[in-house]
Design a protein around this motif. Sequence first.
Motif, PDB file in Angstrom:
ATOM      1  N   ASN A 166       0.827  -1.203   0.000  1.00 29.02           N
ATOM      2  CA  ASN A 166       0.000   0.000   0.000  1.00 29.02           C
ATOM      3  C   ASN A 166       0.868   1.262   0.000  1.00 29.02           C
ATOM      4  O   ASN A 166       0.560   2.240  -0.686  1.00 29.02           O
ATOM      5  CB  ASN A 166      -0.909  -0.026   1.233  1.00 29.02           C
ATOM      6  CG  ASN A 166      -1.804   1.181   1.336  1.00 29.02           C
ATOM      7  OD1 ASN A 166      -2.449   1.593   0.373  1.00 29.02           O
ATOM      8  ND2 ASN A 166      -1.849   1.773   2.519  1.00 29.02           N
ATOM      9  N   LEU A 167       1.961   1.239   0.775  1.00 24.59           N
ATOM     10  CA  LEU A 167       2.867   2.379   0.809  1.00 24.59           C
ATOM     11  C   LEU A 167       3.601   2.533  -0.525  1.00 24.59           C
ATOM     12  O   LEU A 167       3.804   3.647  -1.008  1.00 24.59           O
ATOM     13  CB  LEU A 167       3.867   2.219   1.945  1.00 24.59           C
ATOM     14  CG  LEU A 167       3.291   2.178   3.364  1.00 24.59           C
ATOM     15  CD1 LEU A 167       4.421   2.020   4.387  1.00 24.59           C
ATOM     16  CD2 LEU A 167       2.471   3.405   3.672  1.00 24.59           C
ATOM     17  N   LEU A 168       3.991   1.417  -1.121  1.00 27.50           N
ATOM     18  CA  LEU A 168       4.627   1.474  -2.447  1.00 27.50           C
ATOM     19  C   LEU A 168       3.677   2.069  -3.479  1.00 27.50           C
ATOM     20  O   LEU A 168       4.080   2.894  -4.313  1.00 27.50           O
ATOM     21  CB  LEU A 168       5.056   0.066  -2.877  1.00 27.50           C
ATOM     22  CG  LEU A 168       6.363  -0.466  -2.296  1.00 27.50           C
ATOM     23  CD1 LEU A 168       6.480  -1.973  -2.553  1.00 27.50           C
ATOM     24  CD2 LEU A 168       7.557   0.262  -2.897  1.00 27.50           C
ATOM     25  N   SER A 169       2.416   1.659  -3.435  1.00 26.15           N
ATOM     26  CA  SER A 169       1.424   2.191  -4.379  1.00 26.15           C
ATOM     27  C   SER A 169       1.276   3.695  -4.208  1.00 26.15           C
ATOM     28  O   SER A 169       1.139   4.434  -5.196  1.00 26.15           O
ATOM     29  CB  SER A 169       0.072   1.502  -4.167  1.00 26.15           C
ATOM     30  OG  SER A 169       0.147   0.125  -4.454  1.00 26.15           O
ATOM     31  N   ALA A 170       1.298   4.166  -2.968  1.00 24.58           N
ATOM     32  CA  ALA A 170       1.186   5.601  -2.708  1.00 24.58           C
ATOM     33  C   ALA A 170       2.383   6.350  -3.285  1.00 24.58           C
ATOM     34  O   ALA A 170       2.230   7.446  -3.852  1.00 24.58           O
ATOM     35  CB  ALA A 170       1.079   5.852  -1.204  1.00 24.58           C
ATOM     36  N   ILE A 171       3.565   5.773  -3.173  1.00 22.60           N
ATOM     37  CA  ILE A 171       4.768   6.421  -3.700  1.00 22.60           C
ATOM     38  C   ILE A 171       4.707   6.519  -5.223  1.00 22.60           C
ATOM     39  O   ILE A 171       4.955   7.584  -5.813  1.00 22.60           O
ATOM     40  CB  ILE A 171       6.025   5.656  -3.247  1.00 22.60           C
ATOM     41  CG1 ILE A 171       6.298   5.920  -1.762  1.00 22.60           C
ATOM     42  CG2 ILE A 171       7.242   6.063  -4.082  1.00 22.60           C
ATOM     43  CD1 ILE A 171       7.450   5.127  -1.186  1.00 22.60           C
ATOM     44  N   PHE A 172       4.361   5.416  -5.900  1.00 20.44           N
ATOM     45  CA  PHE A 172       4.351   5.444  -7.367  1.00 20.44           C
ATOM     46  C   PHE A 172       3.210   6.304  -7.911  1.00 20.44           C
ATOM     47  O   PHE A 172       3.361   6.941  -8.958  1.00 20.44           O
ATOM     48  CB  PHE A 172       4.289   4.026  -7.917  1.00 20.44           C
ATOM     49  CG  PHE A 172       5.588   3.286  -7.812  1.00 20.44           C
ATOM     50  CD1 PHE A 172       6.680   3.679  -8.579  1.00 20.44           C
ATOM     51  CD2 PHE A 172       5.749   2.232  -6.931  1.00 20.44           C
ATOM     52  CE1 PHE A 172       7.909   3.031  -8.467  1.00 20.44           C
ATOM     53  CE2 PHE A 172       6.959   1.574  -6.823  1.00 20.44           C
ATOM     54  CZ  PHE A 172       8.047   1.976  -7.590  1.00 20.44           C
TER      55      PHE A 172
END
Length: 354
Positions: A166-172
Amino acid sequence: MRILTCLCSKSTQASSNLFQRIVRHFPDEGNLSLAFTYGSGVFPQHGHIDMAANMIDFIFVVRDSEKFHEKNMQTNVTHYSALMRKLGSSRVAHFQKNYGARVFYNTLINCEGRLIKYGVISNSSLQSDLLNWDSLYIAGRLHKPVNVVHHYFEDNPELMLAMRQNLLSAIFTSFLLLPETFSEMQLYHQVAGLSYLGDFRMTFGEDKDKIRNIVEPNYQHFQDLYRPILDNVTSDMQDFVSWQPALQKLQVDSSPKARHIYLEKLPLRLQIRMAREFDKRAMQIRDLEEILRSIARFGNIEDPVRDAVIHTVKKSAWNQSILSLLSAGLIKGWRYSLQKIRKMSKGIVRSWRT
């Protein structure tokens, strides 16, 4: 755990003990997978001088929602409105599972001398939101620092992995919405603001400076949460992302090739929403991969990305607000709405003064 949670500092240890005592008022018996607190009752925010005066927000993640509500109605029956008590735990679990953002809230509860609100969500619903951004309701809250009070990550590694994804998705997603070069502070403003895009409460009912008020006093907490992931992203994508921790600056490649890579790393449901809306303009029927390549070449790529997030948040915010009003009952629902209006009014006054 460092990747997923912002650990309490020494100054908040007393609060952590309070949170533990509050959680013990609720049924567990192996059913409670995760409990965390968030919001202005936990983390400092501009304009909130006395945190102890703010309501504490909890989320309880449970394996079996009906079992939780059944036990909770036995021990904390007054937390539920008269209508919900009459309907019973089975119907409450049904409402939670099938309506709104798959969360059931009880609000304005007095516990251990503090006013609290708590939402209940099942493991499966949370994991789906974290991975797919079904509603971005709880996934969006986990884009920001939270205080984990209770967890069984050892028994549920899938949940930990979903939280990290979820955090990776927010970054990208933020890479696609920000300029080529941006500061670490700009990144945190962007990720913190994703779950508010399209939320009607940001127009009426919330402090207009909410995102700034969340990020700036908690900059270190955001760094604790995101820096380990930024290190991994930049290590894996050295040809596309440049990260200078000492200068707190990032630079991302904005070529169509790089954009396509970022798009492929977004949650599938967000990709589909984006593709459907984008392909309406193209008036063609194509597969998802081909549409994503077209979006990557689109001049204003932030528009389809932002529109997809807005569509996700807008629908879930309305539906969850209606469910929460029904679950709270007329009196509590009205009291809670008044609290939100007061917070919004204070924010307007602060903006005038500055």
